[in-house]
Design a protein around this motif. Structure first.
Motif: not given
Length: 201
Positions: A84-85, A181-186
């Protein structure tokens, strides 16, 4: 009267030439690049999902469509994988995580790292860093660690700085780095572009 008219025409033409020259000036690297990280360091430090090679990261170092400084720029497409990053370090030697000394730039007077970047959708969130390679199991490490924090990229080329301030540049292994990171991207992937990465005074 005729002479004054001719002088006026010459002045108008001269100002027009100056305006054309102004449009031809390329601002950025040519004016403020004292040492090119893009040319002298190697983008060999693939991290996170980058450890799987090109399965999740597509890295093009000579992308020719709409570079900031022709003829090419860097294009990166990251499809989010199991970690995820991902990120890539530009290292002073290929794959140098501390096995070899860093470059000594302590007497060069560098005060910032300048680069240009843009995204495809304008929603890409990227963090840019310099230094920060510090593995306790290795003999050598970076003598500094600085970051932009997370940045939302525009769809247009924009200039960014990493402030070095009074950073100790006596050992520079990781000259530049991006992390996403996946957490901050769409979505399932991001595509972004980087150009003109430089140390500047």
């Amino acid at each position: 009267m005729k002479r004054a008219f001719i002088l006026l025409i010459v002045l108008v033409v001269f100002l027009g030439i100056l305006g054309t020259m102004e449009d031809m000036i390329v601002y950025g690297q040519a004016n403020e690049c004292d040492l090119s990280i893009q040319n002298l360091f190697t983008p060999s430090g693939w991290m996170g999902d980058g450890e799987y090679g090109r399965k999740y990261l597509n890295f093009e170092s000579s992308y020719s469509t709409d570079p900031h400084s022709p003829p090419t720029c860097i294009r990166i497409r990251y499809t989010f994988g199991p970690q995820r990053w991902a990120g890539i370090y530009w290292q002073n030697r290929p794959d140098n995580w501390g096995d070899y000394p860093g470059n000594n730039y302590s007497d060069r007077g560098f005060r910032k790292i300048v680069f240009w970047a843009k995204g495809t959708t304008g929603t890409e969130v990227i963090e840019f860093k310099a230094g920060c390679i510090d593995n306790s199991t290795k003999k050598y490490r970076d003598s500094f660690c600085v970051t932009t924090g997370r940045i939302i990229l525009s769809t247009d080329w924009r200039r960014y700085e990493i402030d070095l301030g009074e950073a100790d540049l006596s050992s520079v292994i990781g000259g530049f780095c991006w992390v996403a990171t996946k957490d901050y991207n769409q979505g399932e992937s991001i595509t972004f572009y980087i150009d003109d990465i430089c140390f500047a005074r």
